[in-house]
Every structure is written in structure tokens, then in C-alpha cells.
Scaffold this motif. Structure first.
Motif, PDB file in Angstrom:
ATOM      1  N   ARG A 179       0.844  -1.194   0.000  1.00 41.05           N
ATOM      2  CA  ARG A 179       0.000   0.000   0.000  1.00 41.05           C
ATOM      3  C   ARG A 179       0.877   1.241   0.000  1.00 41.05           C
ATOM      4  O   ARG A 179       1.767   1.400   0.832  1.00 41.05           O
ATOM      5  CB  ARG A 179      -0.895   0.008   1.233  1.00 41.05           C
ATOM      6  N   VAL A 180       0.609   2.110  -0.948  1.00 45.98           N
ATOM      7  CA  VAL A 180       1.303   3.397  -1.035  1.00 45.98           C
ATOM      8  C   VAL A 180       0.564   4.393  -0.163  1.00 45.98           C
ATOM      9  O   VAL A 180      -0.647   4.605  -0.332  1.00 45.98           O
ATOM     10  CB  VAL A 180       1.363   3.903  -2.495  1.00 45.98           C
ATOM     11  N   ASP A 181       1.252   5.002   0.785  1.00 43.67           N
ATOM     12  CA  ASP A 181       0.670   6.011   1.665  1.00 43.67           C
ATOM     13  C   ASP A 181       1.286   7.372   1.355  1.00 43.67           C
ATOM     14  O   ASP A 181       2.512   7.517   1.348  1.00 43.67           O
ATOM     15  CB  ASP A 181       0.912   5.673   3.131  1.00 43.67           C
ATOM     16  N   ASP A 212      -9.136  -3.184  -6.251  1.00 40.05           N
ATOM     17  CA  ASP A 212      -9.529  -3.935  -5.061  1.00 40.05           C
ATOM     18  C   ASP A 212      -8.270  -4.403  -4.333  1.00 40.05           C
ATOM     19  O   ASP A 212      -7.502  -5.193  -4.893  1.00 40.05           O
ATOM     20  CB  ASP A 212     -10.374  -5.140  -5.452  1.00 40.05           C
ATOM     21  N   PRO A 213      -8.020  -3.902  -3.134  1.00 38.51           N
ATOM     22  CA  PRO A 213      -8.800  -2.930  -2.361  1.00 38.51           C
ATOM     23  C   PRO A 213      -8.853  -1.553  -3.045  1.00 38.51           C
ATOM     24  O   PRO A 213      -7.899  -1.151  -3.711  1.00 38.51           O
ATOM     25  CB  PRO A 213      -8.041  -2.835  -1.040  1.00 38.51           C
ATOM     26  N   ALA A 214      -9.970  -0.882  -2.845  1.00 40.11           N
ATOM     27  CA  ALA A 214     -10.176   0.409  -3.498  1.00 40.11           C
ATOM     28  C   ALA A 214      -9.283   1.480  -2.867  1.00 40.11           C
ATOM     29  O   ALA A 214      -8.985   1.433  -1.673  1.00 40.11           O
ATOM     30  CB  ALA A 214     -11.640   0.818  -3.374  1.00 40.11           C
ATOM     31  N   PRO A 215      -8.839   2.445  -3.672  1.00 42.19           N
ATOM     32  CA  PRO A 215      -8.059   3.567  -3.127  1.00 42.19           C
ATOM     33  C   PRO A 215      -8.885   4.348  -2.104  1.00 42.19           C
ATOM     34  O   PRO A 215     -10.121   4.384  -2.178  1.00 42.19           O
ATOM     35  CB  PRO A 215      -7.746   4.420  -4.356  1.00 42.19           C
ATOM     36  N   MET A 216      -8.210   4.972  -1.155  1.00 41.66           N
ATOM     37  CA  MET A 216      -8.890   5.749  -0.129  1.00 41.66           C
ATOM     38  C   MET A 216      -8.255   7.125  -0.014  1.00 41.66           C
ATOM     39  O   MET A 216      -7.028   7.245   0.011  1.00 41.66           O
ATOM     40  CB  MET A 216      -8.806   5.055   1.229  1.00 41.66           C
ATOM     41  N   THR A 230      -4.989  12.071   3.680  1.00 39.65           N
ATOM     42  CA  THR A 230      -4.294  10.784   3.649  1.00 39.65           C
ATOM     43  C   THR A 230      -4.734  10.045   2.398  1.00 39.65           C
ATOM     44  O   THR A 230      -5.931   9.839   2.188  1.00 39.65           O
ATOM     45  CB  THR A 230      -4.615   9.937   4.896  1.00 39.65           C
ATOM     46  N   VAL A 231      -3.758   9.661   1.570  1.00 40.34           N
ATOM     47  CA  VAL A 231      -4.032   8.945   0.326  1.00 40.34           C
ATOM     48  C   VAL A 231      -3.435   7.551   0.439  1.00 40.34           C
ATOM     49  O   VAL A 231      -2.240   7.396   0.731  1.00 40.34           O
ATOM     50  CB  VAL A 231      -3.424   9.678  -0.888  1.00 40.34           C
ATOM     51  N   ARG A 232      -4.262   6.526   0.220  1.00 37.12           N
ATOM     52  CA  ARG A 232      -3.813   5.141   0.299  1.00 37.12           C
ATOM     53  C   ARG A 232      -4.203   4.403  -0.971  1.00 37.12           C
ATOM     54  O   ARG A 232      -5.391   4.333  -1.309  1.00 37.12           O
ATOM     55  CB  ARG A 232      -4.401   4.446   1.524  1.00 37.12           C
ATOM     56  N   VAL A 233      -3.189   3.857  -1.640  1.00 35.45           N
ATOM     57  CA  VAL A 233      -3.399   3.164  -2.918  1.00 35.45           C
ATOM     58  C   VAL A 233      -2.658   1.832  -2.871  1.00 35.45           C
ATOM     59  O   VAL A 233      -1.469   1.793  -2.522  1.00 35.45           O
ATOM     60  CB  VAL A 233      -2.889   4.011  -4.105  1.00 35.45           C
TER      61      VAL A 233
END
Length: 274
Positions: A179-181, A212-216, A230-233
Motif C-alpha cells: 500500500r502506497v501512503d 480492489d482494495p479500493a483507493p482511499m 491521507t491517500v492510500r493506494v
């Protein structure tokens, strides 16, 4: 006449020795033959079993050699016992010598023990990027004594296995995905929903970002000078750093294009006269 007498005495002595020790010699020969056969077949069977289970070749060779040596030592002790040698005292002497050698080489033996544990449990493999014993790098080799790492700037690091096994191991390559934060900030005057839409569009346009999991994207903090998101990909493990760098650049360009400001840290100073 004297020569015939000496020959008869010699034959009598040989006959007496054969009569007295013949069974012991025969038993010793049988024990040596059986011990030699067992010392070859047992390691071979162990080799086949461990190979089928996918155990590291270094561990397999080490265990097979250890088993063969142990069988040979037991065989020699049985042969000595066959001739009436008190093996209990011999075992005690060998145990004391082994203890002394173990105390003298306890650091080396602890590295061997650590190497065996690493090779059995496989918390890290060749090619994995890990952090262990305060160092980070790509695993190049895992031996019985040391583990070799290579840093991203191609510096070799040699770590004793005892320190690697005795520390927390962070394996960044263990899972297929990562996961890229990112933390992105905009000015208080800018539209938060618009900024989130820009970032969502940029993420969706990059094929490396997983659905999936979807970006947030969420508002994480009202900081001193900015509203922080906060960006999570999620992405494939091999795409982690390229995607992180490219998203950072694309967010900046997207904000500039839409007139969204990324503020720099600032302070408001109130002057009081008099």
C-alpha cells in the motif's frame, strides 16, 4: 630343533588369541560393516525427504553431514565396547571436550544456530528487500554463519545470523501487494471536494493502482498551514516506489492545473506596539 619349537609356540599364541578374541573381532567387523551401511543410507533417505519438502540445500547438506558423523561416532564407540573398552569414561571425556569447544566458539555456534533457524523458517529469501538488525537491503545470500544484504546504492552488508534471527525482521517483499501512503496538503481557502476529485481521477488513470482494495482519500488533519489528506493506494510490490514517485508528481501537476494551492509552512506574527 629350536626353530621348530619357536614356530610351535608362535602358532599356539596365535591360536590362543584367536580363541580368546575371535568372537570380539568378528563382532567388531560386523558392527563396522553395519555402521558403514547405515551411515550412508540414513543420510540419503534424509536427503530425499528434506528435498521433497523444499528445505534449503544448505540446511540439507549440514544435517546429512551431522547425521552421518553421529552414526560413525556411535559405531566406533560400539566397536571399542566390543573389546572391553570402558566407553562411559570416553564419552565423558568427549563431552567435556565438546563443552570446552562449545564455550570457546559460542559466538560462532550461535551464528550457526541462527543460520539453521533462518533456513528452516525462511522469514527472508534471496531477492527479498528486508530490514533486520538495524540494516536494510536486498538479500543476496543466507548461509550458516552470515546473511548478505545489498543496499539500494549497491553497498554490501554482512550480518551475523545470530543478530538477524535475534532481531525483528521486516520483509517488504513477503506479500505480492503493498500500500502506497501519501500525505497531500491544500490551502484552507481551496475546495476540499475538488482536490479529492482531482486525486481520484489521477489514481484511476494509473493502471498500476489496484481497484480492489479500493483507493482511499480522506481528510486526515487540519494542520497549521494546510488541510492534509491521507491517500492510500494498493499496488503490486514491484510497482511500489515507481507509483509513489509518479503519484506525488501527478498530484502536484493536477493541483497546479486546477488552481489548487499546496501551501508552504507559514506563521502569522502579531505586532504589539508600546
Amino acid at each position: 630343533m629350536m626353530e621348530n619349537l619357536n614356530l610351535e609356540e608362535l602358532m599356539q599364541d596365535v591360536l590362543a588369541i584367536v580363541t580368546t578374541y575371535g568372537l570380539e573381532v568378528l563382532g567388531a567387523i560386523v558392527i563396522l560393516i553395519i555402521g558403514n551401511i547405515v551411515s550412508k543410507r540414513v543420510p540419503k533417505t534424509l536427503l530425499n525427504v528434506l528435498t521433497k519438502r523444499g528445505v534449503d540445500p544448505t540446511v540439507i547438506n549440514f544435517l546429512c553431514s551431522l547425521v552421518r558423523m553421529s552414526i560413525l561416532i556411535v559405531t566406533i564407540l560400539l566397536v571399542l565396547a566390543q573389546f572391553g573398552v570402558q566407553t562411559a569414561s570416553l564419552i565423558a571425556v568427549l563431552g567435556a571436550a565438546g563443552l570446552a569447544i562449545g564455550l570457546a566458539l559460542q559466538g560462532t555456534l550461535s551464528n550457526v544456530a541462527g543460520g539453521v533457524m533462518l533456513l528452516f523458517f525462511r522469514p527472508l529469501r534471496v531477492g527479498d528487500y528486508v530490514e533486520a538488525a538495524g540494516h536494510g537491503g536486498t538479500v543476496k545470500a543466507v548461509g550458516l554463519f552470515v546473511t548478505e544484504l545489498s543496499t539500494p546504492d549497491n553497498v554490501q552488508i554482512i550480518l551475523p545470523n545470530a543478530s538477524v534471527w535475534g532481531s525483528a525482521i521486516k520483509n517488504f517483499s513477503f506479500h505480492d501487494t503493498r500500500r502506497v501512503d501519501l500525505i497531500m496538503g491544500i490551502a484552507y481557502e481551496d475546495d476540499m471536494d475538488k482536490a479529492m476529485s482531482v486525486m481520484h481521477a489521477i489514481i484511476a488513470a494509473d493502471a498500476r493502482s489496484m481497484k480492489d482494495p479500493a483507493p482511499m482519500i480522506a481528510v486526515a488533519e487540519l494542520a497549521d498551514s494546510s488541510v492534509n489528506f491521507t491517500v492510500r493506494v494498493w499496488c503490486k510490490g514491484g510497482d511500489y516506489w515507481p507509483l509513489k514517485f509518479d503519484l506525488t508528481k501527478a498530484f502536484k501537476e493536477g493541483f497546479d492545473k486546477e488552481g489548487i494551492t499546496i501551501p508552504f509552512p507559514q506563521q502569522v506574527v502579531h505586532r504589539v506596539d508600546g
